[in-house]
Scaffold this motif. Sequence first.
Motif, PDB file in Angstrom:
ATOM      1  N   SER A   1      89.965 -25.313 -61.784  1.00  0.00           N
ATOM      2  CA  SER A   1      90.295 -26.111 -63.396  1.00  0.00           C
ATOM      3  C   SER A   1      91.549 -26.840 -63.104  1.00  0.00           C
ATOM      4  CB  SER A   1      90.443 -24.694 -64.388  1.00  0.00           C
ATOM      5  OG  SER A   1      91.639 -24.094 -64.000  1.00  0.00           O
ATOM      6  N   CYS A   2      92.506 -26.682 -62.288  1.00  0.00           N
ATOM      7  CA  CYS A   2      93.533 -27.634 -62.014  1.00  0.00           C
ATOM      8  C   CYS A   2      94.148 -27.636 -60.712  1.00  0.00           C
ATOM      9  CB  CYS A   2      94.749 -26.788 -62.857  1.00  0.00           C
ATOM     10  SG  CYS A   2      96.192 -27.965 -63.134  1.00  0.00           S
ATOM     11  N   ASP A   3      95.039 -27.160 -60.147  1.00  0.00           N
ATOM     12  CA  ASP A   3      95.622 -27.256 -58.982  1.00  0.00           C
ATOM     13  C   ASP A   3      95.639 -26.252 -58.072  1.00  0.00           C
ATOM     14  OD1 ASP A   3      97.555 -25.789 -60.253  1.00  0.00           O
ATOM     15  OD2 ASP A   3      99.364 -26.967 -59.827  1.00  0.00           O
ATOM     16  N   GLU A   4      94.682 -25.299 -58.248  1.00  0.00           N
ATOM     17  CA  GLU A   4      94.536 -24.254 -57.235  1.00  0.00           C
ATOM     18  C   GLU A   4      92.782 -24.183 -56.814  1.00  0.00           C
ATOM     19  OE1 GLU A   4      98.537 -22.807 -57.851  1.00  0.00           O
ATOM     20  OE2 GLU A   4      96.937 -22.661 -59.387  1.00  0.00           O
ATOM     21  N   THR A   5      92.478 -24.194 -55.761  1.00  0.00           N
ATOM     22  CA  THR A   5      90.934 -23.781 -55.314  1.00  0.00           C
ATOM     23  C   THR A   5      90.794 -22.511 -54.947  1.00  0.00           C
ATOM     24  OG1 THR A   5      90.933 -26.126 -54.654  1.00  0.00           O
ATOM     25  CG2 THR A   5      88.892 -24.997 -54.339  1.00  0.00           C
ATOM     26  N   GLY A   6      90.026 -21.697 -55.627  1.00  0.00           N
ATOM     27  CA  GLY A   6      89.930 -20.229 -55.482  1.00  0.00           C
ATOM     28  C   GLY A   6      88.491 -19.941 -55.461  1.00  0.00           C
TER      29      GLY A   6
ATOM     30  N   GLY B   1      89.967 -17.452 -57.840  1.00  0.00           N
ATOM     31  CA  GLY B   1      88.483 -17.047 -57.984  1.00  0.00           C
ATOM     32  C   GLY B   1      88.161 -15.720 -58.116  1.00  0.00           C
ATOM     33  N   ALA B   2      88.931 -14.649 -58.146  1.00  0.00           N
ATOM     34  CA  ALA B   2      88.734 -13.095 -58.343  1.00  0.00           C
ATOM     35  C   ALA B   2      88.677 -13.096 -59.750  1.00  0.00           C
ATOM     36  CB  ALA B   2      89.894 -12.373 -57.592  1.00  0.00           C
ATOM     37  N   MET B   3      89.411 -13.712 -60.639  1.00  0.00           N
ATOM     38  CA  MET B   3      89.508 -13.454 -62.030  1.00  0.00           C
ATOM     39  C   MET B   3      88.034 -14.028 -62.489  1.00  0.00           C
ATOM     40  SD  MET B   3      92.226 -16.025 -63.439  1.00  0.00           S
ATOM     41  CE  MET B   3      92.039 -17.749 -63.825  1.00  0.00           C
TER      42      MET B   3
END
Length: 350
Positions: free
Chosen positions: A12-17, A311-313
């Motif tokens: 969604s923003c500045d982390e790829t999970g 990504g876990a959430m």
Amino acid sequence: MSSLLVLGIESSCDETGVALVRAEGEGVPTLLAHALHTQVAMHADYGGVVPELASRDHIRRVIPLANEVLAQSGTALEAIDMVAFTRGPGLAGALLVGAGLACALGAALDKPVLGVHHLEGHLLSPFLSADPPEFPFIALLVSGGHTQLMRVDGVGRYELLGETIDDAAGEAFDKSAKLLGLGYPGGPALARLAEFGDPEGFKLPRPLLHSGNLDFSFAGLKTAVLTHAKRMESAPCDQQRADLAASTQAAIVEVLVKKSLNALKNSGLKRLVVAGGVGANARLRDDLNAACAARGVRVHYPELHLCTDNGAMIALAGAMRMQAGIEAPSRQYAFDVKPRWPLDQLPLAA
């Protein structure tokens, strides 16, 4: 419901999970593996997130992270039962990266996909902690541009009690940090500087503290910080900067704590969940823990490494919505994203 493997993608923003969870029956899903790449170093040179750069970096990172998660968990790609992805809110271009990969995987594997609300992911993330909560509870959601208090009676059963009417707590941290000449990301930088300051060094406002409702406002606090920061420009002093940082943090935390306690008192509930990036703030945790312990209230947080976007959430929220029977995943792969998506527009439980 039998065992279900859910791959979650957050962009969604500045982390790829990316993460993988297993849901069995009605129990809390289990996190099998997760991988995360933060873009903080890339955006630091610009003092904030550059949307185009964020989107391009998600493209580079998301597939290697998915492969890493599958390898960590020893899971074959074909074994995945569903792909959950962040549909919104967030940066449009960044959201499209995760949605595009999720729907491509779904189409290639003939598996369903489910678009997840980013804030619901944060809201449910403490269920992955070593001390998961039980419904019902009051939730303090402090993530980025969002500060909200909610009553949560179950998955998809949310009642908004109060929210910010201007700047959110995270924005107050970040904007105040910028006024103090601190780097990006501002919130953690301000918290580090505050460790060396006097939280009573500056008299700062606590907007809406005695408003009689559960809404928040931090724009006035930011203006007060600006005024003091300008006064210090002519004769900068490291100790004064630290004192202003500590005083700013103390003001934000006091408002969050007292509004949360009021929500608990009004509801009669004895359980509080804190979620979102600001939930990692040590001063907030210490003050909430002390205040709630004195009132016999249990407090639950996500694990520190799951406070930021991950990504876990997203995998968890997708799995829990499936368990609750709220929303069926789809095999229609013509996706869209929702950069602006109020939580009350989410399909909720009856």
